[in-house]
Each structure stands twice: as structure tokens, then as C-alpha cells.
Write a protein that holds these residues in place. Structure first.
Motif, PDB file in Angstrom:
ATOM      1  N   TRP A 117       0.834  -1.204   0.000  1.00  0.00           N
ATOM      2  CA  TRP A 117       0.000   0.000   0.000  1.00  0.00           C
ATOM      3  C   TRP A 117       0.861   1.243   0.000  1.00  0.00           C
ATOM      4  CZ3 TRP A 117      -4.818   0.551  -1.297  1.00  0.00           C
ATOM      5  CH2 TRP A 117      -5.672  -0.543  -1.215  1.00  0.00           C
ATOM      6  N   PHE A 118       1.928   1.218   0.777  1.00  0.00           N
ATOM      7  CA  PHE A 118       2.836   2.366   0.824  1.00  0.00           C
ATOM      8  C   PHE A 118       3.427   2.634  -0.558  1.00  0.00           C
ATOM      9  CE2 PHE A 118       7.040   4.277   1.581  1.00  0.00           C
ATOM     10  CZ  PHE A 118       6.629   5.439   2.206  1.00  0.00           C
ATOM     11  N   GLY A 119       3.841   1.558  -1.245  1.00  0.00           N
ATOM     12  CA  GLY A 119       4.389   1.705  -2.589  1.00  0.00           C
ATOM     13  C   GLY A 119       3.378   2.281  -3.566  1.00  0.00           C
ATOM     14  N   LYS A 120       2.136   1.871  -3.427  1.00  0.00           N
ATOM     15  CA  LYS A 120       1.076   2.390  -4.293  1.00  0.00           C
ATOM     16  C   LYS A 120       0.872   3.886  -4.061  1.00  0.00           C
ATOM     17  CE  LYS A 120      -1.371  -2.010  -4.589  1.00  0.00           C
ATOM     18  NZ  LYS A 120      -2.595  -2.755  -4.301  1.00  0.00           N
ATOM     19  N   PHE A 121       0.918   4.308  -2.790  1.00  0.00           N
ATOM     20  CA  PHE A 121       0.775   5.741  -2.503  1.00  0.00           C
ATOM     21  C   PHE A 121       1.962   6.529  -3.047  1.00  0.00           C
ATOM     22  CE2 PHE A 121      -2.450   4.496   0.654  1.00  0.00           C
ATOM     23  CZ  PHE A 121      -3.417   5.427   0.340  1.00  0.00           C
ATOM     24  N   ILE A 122       3.156   5.980  -2.928  1.00  0.00           N
ATOM     25  CA  ILE A 122       4.344   6.644  -3.478  1.00  0.00           C
ATOM     26  C   ILE A 122       4.179   6.821  -4.986  1.00  0.00           C
ATOM     27  CG2 ILE A 122       6.830   6.370  -3.928  1.00  0.00           C
ATOM     28  CD1 ILE A 122       6.164   7.160  -1.042  1.00  0.00           C
ATOM     29  N   ASP A 123       3.725   5.771  -5.673  1.00  0.00           N
ATOM     30  CA  ASP A 123       3.498   5.863  -7.119  1.00  0.00           C
ATOM     31  C   ASP A 123       2.446   6.919  -7.453  1.00  0.00           C
ATOM     32  OD1 ASP A 123       5.336   3.825  -7.419  1.00  0.00           O
ATOM     33  OD2 ASP A 123       3.827   2.263  -7.728  1.00  0.00           O
ATOM     34  N   SER A 124       1.390   6.981  -6.655  1.00  0.00           N
ATOM     35  CA  SER A 124       0.325   7.963  -6.887  1.00  0.00           C
ATOM     36  C   SER A 124       0.847   9.384  -6.740  1.00  0.00           C
ATOM     37  CB  SER A 124      -0.830   7.735  -5.914  1.00  0.00           C
ATOM     38  OG  SER A 124      -1.394   6.470  -6.123  1.00  0.00           O
ATOM     39  N   PHE A 125       1.626   9.629  -5.689  1.00  0.00           N
ATOM     40  CA  PHE A 125       2.181  10.971  -5.490  1.00  0.00           C
ATOM     41  C   PHE A 125       3.190  11.315  -6.577  1.00  0.00           C
ATOM     42  CE2 PHE A 125       0.570  10.491  -1.097  1.00  0.00           C
ATOM     43  CZ  PHE A 125      -0.176  11.659  -1.048  1.00  0.00           C
ATOM     44  N   ARG A 126       3.940  10.316  -7.049  1.00  0.00           N
ATOM     45  CA  ARG A 126       4.866  10.546  -8.159  1.00  0.00           C
ATOM     46  C   ARG A 126       4.083  10.972  -9.403  1.00  0.00           C
ATOM     47  NH1 ARG A 126       6.519   7.642 -12.530  1.00  0.00           N
ATOM     48  NH2 ARG A 126       8.518   8.287 -13.387  1.00  0.00           N
ATOM     49  N   GLY A 127       2.964  10.288  -9.676  1.00  0.00           N
ATOM     50  CA  GLY A 127       2.145  10.649 -10.830  1.00  0.00           C
ATOM     51  C   GLY A 127       1.598  12.058 -10.724  1.00  0.00           C
ATOM     52  N   LEU A 128       1.144  12.423  -9.533  1.00  0.00           N
ATOM     53  CA  LEU A 128       0.637  13.775  -9.324  1.00  0.00           C
ATOM     54  C   LEU A 128       1.752  14.802  -9.500  1.00  0.00           C
ATOM     55  CD1 LEU A 128      -1.858  15.414  -8.592  1.00  0.00           C
ATOM     56  CD2 LEU A 128      -1.269  15.098  -6.190  1.00  0.00           C
TER      57      LEU A 128
END
Length: 124
Positions: free
Chosen positions: A8-19
């Protein structure tokens, strides 16, 4: 070999990277953010109600979301072909049209909520 599942942490990191990528690379995203900040400033100044805040926040969020989706479609199109064929061009135009519809809807929401209050402040 199958890659390990993402956390889940990795998914949030990816999401913030996309933003971050959308903010850093898309001038239209920066323009939408500027208008959003202005709308929030006017809403604060006019002391809108909590329900109105929900509507304004939703409208802003939808515009930014549409822009991120549009950016992702543009990125995919560039990955497949530097010189898009008609179908890729159509998909890009559809995505841009989606952003336009969302922006126009947000403008209507803003005019309904903020317009009468601003109008009342104008000298007649």
C-alpha cells in the motif's frame, strides 16, 4: 518470474509521483491549479457555507482528476507512436474534450455559488 506484489505504501508513493509529474510537466495542470487557488481565495473571502465548500472542492477535484487522466492518455499515446494515427489522435481529442466538459461544469458550479455574492458586492 512474477514480481512481488506492491505494498500500500508503494502504491501511494506511485500515486504521489504521478501527481508530481502532472504538476511538473503539464502547463495546463499549473493553469488549473492557479484557477483553483483563486476560486478558494474568493470562496474564503465570501465565506461560503460548508455545503458550498463541498461543491467547490468537488468541482476543483474533478477538474484536476480529468487533467491527470488526460495527461496519462497523452503519455501512453507518445509511448506507442511518436506520430499518432487517427485512432490515437481521436483518443487524445476525447480525453481533452473530457477535460473541457469538466472545466465548463466547474465554471457553472462556481458561477452558481460565487456569482450572486460577487454580483451583490458590485456598485450599481
Amino acid at each position: 518470474m512474477k514480481p512481488p506484489p506492491r505494498t500500500w505504501f508503494g502504491k501511494f508513493i506511485d500515486s504521489f509521483r504521478g501527481l508530481f509529474l502532472a504538476v511538473a510537466t503539464q502547463s495546463s495542470f499549473a493553469a488549473h491549479l492557479s484557477v483553483a487557488v483563486a476560486a478558494v481565495a474568493v470562496a474564503i473571502w465570501l465565506e461560503i457555507t460548508p455545503v458550498e465548500w463541498c461543491l467547490v472542492t468537488l468541482a476543483i477535484g474533478l477538474v484536476l482528476m480529468a487533467e491527470v487522466f488526460n495527461t496519462s492518455i497523452e503519455s501512453l499515446a507518445r509511448a506507442f507512436d511518436r506520430y499518432p494515427d487517427d485512432r490515437i489522435g481521436d483518443a487524445l481529442d476525447h480525453a481533452s474534450g473530457g477535460v473541457l466538459v469538466t472545466v465548463l461544469t466547474a465554471i457553472v458550479v462556481g458561477m452558481i455559488i460565487l456569482g450572486p455574492r460577487v454580483w451583490a458586492l458590485l456598485p450599481v
